[in-house]
Design an enzyme around this catalytic site. Structure first.
Site, PDB file in Angstrom:
ATOM      1  N   GLU A  70      44.397  46.675  35.498  1.00 31.20           N
ATOM      2  CA  GLU A  70      44.607  46.777  34.051  1.00 31.20           C
ATOM      3  C   GLU A  70      45.336  48.087  33.696  1.00 31.20           C
ATOM      4  OE1 GLU A  70      43.782  44.640  31.291  1.00 31.20           O
ATOM      5  OE2 GLU A  70      43.273  43.070  32.715  1.00 31.20           O
ATOM      6  N   CYS A  74      39.679  36.611  42.237  1.00 33.53           N
ATOM      7  CA  CYS A  74      39.753  37.176  40.889  1.00 33.53           C
ATOM      8  C   CYS A  74      41.235  37.175  40.563  1.00 33.53           C
ATOM      9  CB  CYS A  74      39.202  38.598  40.872  1.00 33.53           C
ATOM     10  SG  CYS A  74      39.481  39.456  39.311  1.00 33.53           S
ATOM     11  N   THR A  75      41.587  36.682  39.391  1.00 30.58           N
ATOM     12  CA  THR A  75      43.022  36.528  39.111  1.00 30.58           C
ATOM     13  C   THR A  75      43.756  37.869  38.996  1.00 30.58           C
ATOM     14  OG1 THR A  75      42.405  36.202  36.787  1.00 30.58           O
ATOM     15  CG2 THR A  75      42.942  34.243  38.075  1.00 30.58           C
ATOM     16  N   HIS A  76      43.011  38.953  38.915  1.00 28.33           N
ATOM     17  CA  HIS A  76      43.668  40.263  38.916  1.00 28.33           C
ATOM     18  C   HIS A  76      44.120  40.675  40.333  1.00 28.33           C
ATOM     19  CE1 HIS A  76      41.866  40.638  34.955  1.00 28.33           C
ATOM     20  NE2 HIS A  76      42.462  41.802  34.777  1.00 28.33           N
ATOM     21  N   ASP A  89      42.315  34.194  30.198  1.00 29.42           N
ATOM     22  CA  ASP A  89      41.695  35.112  31.157  1.00 29.42           C
ATOM     23  C   ASP A  89      41.073  36.241  30.343  1.00 29.42           C
ATOM     24  OD1 ASP A  89      41.096  36.405  33.682  1.00 29.42           O
ATOM     25  OD2 ASP A  89      42.732  37.788  33.268  1.00 29.42           O
ATOM     26  N   SER A  90      40.288  37.083  31.033  1.00 30.43           N
ATOM     27  CA  SER A  90      39.720  38.221  30.342  1.00 30.43           C
ATOM     28  C   SER A  90      40.778  39.281  30.046  1.00 30.43           C
ATOM     29  CB  SER A  90      38.614  38.832  31.197  1.00 30.43           C
ATOM     30  OG  SER A  90      39.123  39.123  32.477  1.00 30.43           O
ATOM     31  N   CYS A 121      40.631  32.461  35.187  1.00 32.50           N
ATOM     32  CA  CYS A 121      39.728  33.574  35.437  1.00 32.50           C
ATOM     33  C   CYS A 121      38.618  33.041  36.334  1.00 32.50           C
ATOM     34  CB  CYS A 121      39.162  34.053  34.105  1.00 32.50           C
ATOM     35  SG  CYS A 121      37.850  35.282  34.258  1.00 32.50           S
ATOM     36  N   GLY A 137      33.448  40.558  34.479  1.00 34.76           N
ATOM     37  CA  GLY A 137      32.743  40.500  35.760  1.00 34.76           C
ATOM     38  C   GLY A 137      31.365  41.130  35.808  1.00 34.76           C
TER      39      GLY A 137
END
Ligand code: DGN
Length: 256
Positions: A149, A180-182, A7-8, A70, A40
């Site tokens: 984050e 979005c995986t976040h 992922d990022s 991601c 993104g």
């Protein structure tokens, strides 16, 4: 079988968590590209380049299957990765769409994601490939990645950002894909504000896709269940916030 996941940044840990539930004994290599997050707002060319660099790196660890944890990289680089590499490559978008279609009652689905994911229209195309009658509302929510984050998962600031982005979704859709995986890290807060929305986290369904691939290849094996983490920046931050998300200590972590 060794599994590579990238992922990022921290978001892919939501996918790793589900993969660990199904495969507690597999060897896993996770790469969080924390130096270059967010993806993104970057161009397709750059996202493909980053995704290939990470895949090449994970291949040096002898991974046999790759999970692109991601949405942005899935939307913009999955086809390329599948074409270039000869190991199975699994993304998160098909999984999310399948889950959403199985729960919507009104046939009105919302999709939120990064600007790149939303502009790619990949979710909308996948929904309509499966069912043309679904009405799809999409919205980019770029600030969510930054607050996640930062580990800012509850309180007034995040509440007002959620209302800012999702205020006009509420009465239009019955199902919202957290594309979005976040975003699943904000699930509790979103659900608190919008209790009637079905919130779809593609992570679980993605882990089931992985299970299918491993079963088809008869490849699951007990390798002791070790997870090795790599990050491109901020080891300490990743360790602290990541352990919280993963509900387990992040121990073996290396800066690349
Ligand atoms: N977690 C990533 C996604 O699922 O799209 C994107 C986060 C980011 O890099 N902006």
């Amino acid at each position: 079988m060794s599994i590579g996941i990238f992922d990022s940044g921290l978001g892919g840990l939501t996918v790793l968590k589900e993969v660990r539930k199904i495969f507690p004994n597999e060897e896993i290599f996770y790469f969080g590209d924390t130096a270059r997050v967010p993806y993104g707002e970057k161009t397709k060319e750059l996202i493909i380049r980053y995704s290939k660099e990470i895949t090449d790196f994970l291949l040096t660890k002898n991974i046999n299957v790759l999970v692109v944890a991601c949405n942005t990289a899935t939307a913009l680089a999955l086809e390329e990765l599948k074409a270039v590499y000869d190991i199975p490559v699994i993304g998160v978008i098909e999984a999310g769409v399948r889950s959403a279609l199985s729960v919507t009652k009104t046939n009105e689905i919302g999709v939120i994601g990064t600007k790149a994911t939303i502009n790619s229209e990949k979710y909308k195309q996948e929904i309509h490939r499966r069912n043309k009658d679904i009405v799809v509302y999409q919205k980019a929510c770029p600030l969510f990645v930054h607050v996640v984050e930062e580990g800012l998962l509850d309180g007034e600031i995040i509440e007002s950002i959620i209302k800012h982005y999702l205020g006009d979704f509420d009465d239009k859709v019955d199902t919202l894909i957290l594309g979005c995986t976040h975003y699943p890290l904000l699930k509790k807060e979103i659900q608190k504000i919008y209790p009637d929305l079905n919130l779809i986290d593609p992570a679980m369904e993605t882990a089931l896709d992985l299970k299918k691939v491993l079963t088809e290849n008869n490849a699951a094996e007990n390798k002791g269940g070790h997870v090795k983490f790599y990050v491109s920046d901020g080891v300490q931050n990743f360790r602290n916030i990541g352990s919280m998300f993963l509900d387990e200590e992040i121990e073996d972590i290396e800066l690349i």
